[in-house]
Design an enzyme around this catalytic site. Structure first.
Site, PDB file in Angstrom:
ATOM      1  N   LYS A   1      -4.410  -8.764  -6.542  1.00  0.00           N
ATOM      2  CA  LYS A   1      -5.709  -9.027  -5.892  1.00  0.00           C
ATOM      3  C   LYS A   1      -6.811  -8.127  -6.480  1.00  0.00           C
ATOM      4  O   LYS A   1      -6.545  -6.961  -6.798  1.00  0.00           O
ATOM      5  CB  LYS A   1      -5.557  -8.737  -4.395  1.00  0.00           C
ATOM      6  CG  LYS A   1      -6.760  -9.125  -3.563  1.00  0.00           C
ATOM      7  CD  LYS A   1      -6.482  -8.915  -2.086  1.00  0.00           C
ATOM      8  CE  LYS A   1      -6.577  -7.473  -1.698  1.00  0.00           C
ATOM      9  NZ  LYS A   1      -7.676  -7.146  -0.790  1.00  0.00           N
TER      10      LYS A   1
ATOM     11  N   LYS B   1     -11.459  -3.137  -4.302  1.00  0.00           N
ATOM     12  CA  LYS B   1     -12.557  -2.190  -4.529  1.00  0.00           C
ATOM     13  C   LYS B   1     -12.047  -0.825  -4.984  1.00  0.00           C
ATOM     14  O   LYS B   1     -12.758  -0.083  -5.635  1.00  0.00           O
ATOM     15  CB  LYS B   1     -13.464  -2.073  -3.292  1.00  0.00           C
ATOM     16  CG  LYS B   1     -12.779  -1.617  -2.022  1.00  0.00           C
ATOM     17  CD  LYS B   1     -13.800  -1.391  -0.931  1.00  0.00           C
ATOM     18  CE  LYS B   1     -13.648  -2.291   0.267  1.00  0.00           C
ATOM     19  NZ  LYS B   1     -12.352  -2.280   0.966  1.00  0.00           N
TER      20      LYS B   1
ATOM     21  N   LYS C   1       0.825  -1.213   0.000  1.00  0.00           N
ATOM     22  CA  LYS C   1       0.000   0.000   0.000  1.00  0.00           C
ATOM     23  C   LYS C   1       0.856   1.259   0.000  1.00  0.00           C
ATOM     24  O   LYS C   1       0.444   2.283  -0.534  1.00  0.00           O
ATOM     25  CB  LYS C   1      -0.978  -0.010   1.179  1.00  0.00           C
ATOM     26  CG  LYS C   1      -2.047  -1.085   0.999  1.00  0.00           C
ATOM     27  CD  LYS C   1      -3.409  -0.685   1.484  1.00  0.00           C
ATOM     28  CE  LYS C   1      -4.430  -1.707   0.987  1.00  0.00           C
ATOM     29  NZ  LYS C   1      -5.727  -1.636   1.563  1.00  0.00           N
TER      30      LYS C   1
HETATM   31  N1  AQP Z   1     -10.050 -10.087  -3.848  1.00  0.00           N
HETATM   32  C1  AQP Z   1     -10.352 -10.648  -2.687  1.00  0.00           C
HETATM   33  N2  AQP Z   1     -10.460 -11.995  -2.594  1.00  0.00           N
HETATM   34  C2  AQP Z   1     -10.749 -12.581  -1.413  1.00  0.00           C
HETATM   35  N3  AQP Z   1     -10.976 -11.894  -0.263  1.00  0.00           N
HETATM   36  C3  AQP Z   1     -10.882 -10.557  -0.315  1.00  0.00           C
HETATM   37  N4  AQP Z   1     -11.036  -9.602   0.629  1.00  0.00           N
HETATM   38  C4  AQP Z   1     -10.862  -8.381   0.063  1.00  0.00           C
HETATM   39  N5  AQP Z   1     -10.588  -8.521  -1.256  1.00  0.00           N
HETATM   40  C5  AQP Z   1     -10.575  -9.863  -1.518  1.00  0.00           C
HETATM   41  C6  AQP Z   1     -11.325  -9.882   2.029  1.00  0.00           C
HETATM   42  O1  AQP Z   1     -12.349  -9.018   2.467  1.00  0.00           O
HETATM   43  C7  AQP Z   1     -12.100  -8.622   3.810  1.00  0.00           C
HETATM   44  C8  AQP Z   1     -12.121  -7.138   3.983  1.00  0.00           C
HETATM   45  O2  AQP Z   1     -11.238  -6.493   3.118  1.00  0.00           O
HETATM   46  P1  AQP Z   1     -11.069  -4.898   3.163  1.00  0.00           P
HETATM   47  O3  AQP Z   1     -11.896  -4.314   2.100  1.00  0.00           O
HETATM   48  O4  AQP Z   1     -11.264  -4.399   4.529  1.00  0.00           O
HETATM   49  O5  AQP Z   1      -9.558  -4.727   2.846  1.00  0.00           O
HETATM   50  P2  AQP Z   1      -8.752  -5.104   1.583  1.00  0.00           P
HETATM   51  O6  AQP Z   1      -8.354  -6.550   1.687  1.00  0.00           O
HETATM   52  O7  AQP Z   1      -7.656  -4.093   1.478  1.00  0.00           O
HETATM   53  O8  AQP Z   1      -9.800  -4.966   0.386  1.00  0.00           O
HETATM   54  P3  AQP Z   1      -9.670  -4.090  -0.921  1.00  0.00           P
HETATM   55  O9  AQP Z   1     -10.884  -4.289  -1.746  1.00  0.00           O
HETATM   56  O10 AQP Z   1      -8.348  -4.387  -1.575  1.00  0.00           O
HETATM   57  O11 AQP Z   1      -9.705  -2.643  -0.320  1.00  0.00           O
HETATM   58  P4  AQP Z   1      -8.925  -1.375  -0.798  1.00  0.00           P
HETATM   59  O12 AQP Z   1      -9.082  -1.332  -2.303  1.00  0.00           O
HETATM   60  O13 AQP Z   1      -9.589  -0.236  -0.105  1.00  0.00           O
HETATM   61  O14 AQP Z   1      -7.507  -1.562  -0.374  1.00  0.00           O
HETATM   62  C9  AQP Z   1     -10.771  -9.232   4.215  1.00  0.00           C
HETATM   63  O15 AQP Z   1     -11.044 -10.413   4.921  1.00  0.00           O
HETATM   64  C10 AQP Z   1     -10.123  -9.523   2.905  1.00  0.00           C
HETATM   65  O16 AQP Z   1      -9.229 -10.607   2.996  1.00  0.00           O
END
Ligand code: AQP
Length: 337
Positions: free
Chosen positions: A199, A202, A117
């Site tokens: 990955k 969002k 990040k």
């Molecule tokens: N692509 C994914 N596949 C499987 N699990 C996922 N999770 C997120 N993306 C995937 C799981 O969802 C939970 C919460 O995630 P989060 O949104 O709090 O944080 P993150 O993992 O950083 O998700 P994003 O979408 O990538 O957010 P941004 O874009 O804001 O950084 C966790 O259990 C995560 O594993």
């Protein structure tokens, strides 16, 4: 006389940093739904975590309610689980401070999500981004959590949480339950449709990379059709060498519940175009009812507000008990001690 059996506790949360994706269902929400009747569950909208990246305030407020409505739309039963917003329970930030004094600078520096990040947001590498896993540890430990259903990317943060809990317990006396991660075998890391080595997220600036749970049917079909696949012409599950097609197989598995082996067997000789059409059909059928429920629930803000206020009150009572214990053990004076 019947003995009351204390239910085990689940805590998990999602940051409201955008509209949730099918990745969130695959890695987290579907397990929350499956486990909710067997555990005492706390499902949190972790808005303080979202502040580690600069947010447009109006978007953050909107996404916070979107996120709570999506928990319900995905099948969380509010009569069963406590749903609340992290910033409504002050104990999260308070315990995070204490835990930060138990965290080595070196061990926090090793977190791969921080490294990723800080590259992504190189103009704003703030201390909050660095301390993110400590706040996450506080989230979990406040509720004496036994199990944390998360995607694969959170495994390292869970390890840190366990280390901090053990360190605190060893320094004083047993205070925190040591939590276990609960990571699904498939779908633990759905990948970007445009770069299957990354990955699905969002906040990916490329909208074609991500299936959002509020996407309409046309958008879902278009994104699946445009998904980057590997060279090769068979449908085979091999995430390391064929990440694009393997990701589509996992998405099909999520949407239908069919075993991976059965999917591969059925489509082995199908063309990529035919398989993508089947994935798109399955995903549309899976996401459409979630989206419809989401839109209905999201339209009733009074209902969501009431639910979230009640949830925060229940969560705060439990969280405060743990925080009081911690404050007492570390030596913070209170007239109530
Ligand atoms: N692509 C994914 N596949 C499987 N699990 C996922 N999770 C997120 N993306 C995937 C799981 O969802 C939970 C919460 O995630 P989060 O949104 O709090 O944080 P993150 O993992 O950083 O998700 P994003 O979408 O990538 O957010 P941004 O874009 O804001 O950084 C966790 O259990 C995560 O594993």
């Amino acid at each position: 006389m019947s003995e009351t059996v204390q239910q085990q506790v689940i805590f998990s949360g999602i940051q409201p940093s955008g509209m949730l994706t099918v990745g969130h269902i695959a890695g987290a929400l579907r397990n929350w739904v499956a486990l909710q009747y067997d555990y005492q569950c706390y499902f949190c909208v972790v808005d303080l975590h979202a502040l580690t990246v600069r947010q447009v305030p109006a978007n953050l407020r909107r996404w916070t309610l979107d996120c709570a409505a999506m928990y319900l739309a995905a099948g969380i039963d509010p009569a069963q689980a406590t749903i609340f917003i992290q910033s409504h329970v002050a104990a999260h930030a308070e315990l995070a401070w204490v835990l930060s004094t138990f965290t080595g600078f070196g061990e926090a520096s090793r977190m791969t999500q921080f490294k990723e990040k800080s590259e992504q947001h190189s103009h704003n590498v703030n201390v909050g981004l660095f301390a993110y896993p400590i706040l996450m540890a506080a989230d979990i430990l406040l509720y004496q959590t036994n199990l944390v259903p998360v995607g694969d990317d959170q495994k390292q943060h869970l390890e840190l949480t366990r280390d901090l809990a053990q360190r605190f317990n060893n320094t004083y006396s047993p205070t925190f339950t040591i939590p276990e991660p609960y990571i699904p075998k498939y779908g633990a890391r759905l990948m970007s449709l445009q770069d299957p080595r990354k990955k699905m997220s969002k906040s990916d600036p490329n909208q074609n990379a991500t299936i959002f749970l509020a996407d309409d049917n046309d958008a879902i079909r278009r994104k699946i059709q445009r998904a980057v696949t590997d060279s090769g012409n068979t449908i085979a599950y091999d995430p390391e060498h064929r990440p694009g097609i393997s990701n589509l197989i996992e998405i099909y598995h999520l949407a239908t519940g069919d075993p991976i082996e059965a999917i591969v067997e059925r489509f082995r000789t199908a063309s990529y175009t035919a398989f993508k059409a089947a994935v798109a059909d399955a995903l549309v059928a899976y996401v459409e009812p979630v989206r419809t429920r989401f839109l209905q629930l999201r339209a009733d803000e009074a209902f969501l507000a009431e639910l979230l206020i009640g949830g925060a009150e229940r969560a705060a009572r439990v969280a405060h008990r743990t925080l009081r214990k911690v404050y007492r053990k570390v030596g913070l004076w209170s007239p109530k001690d």
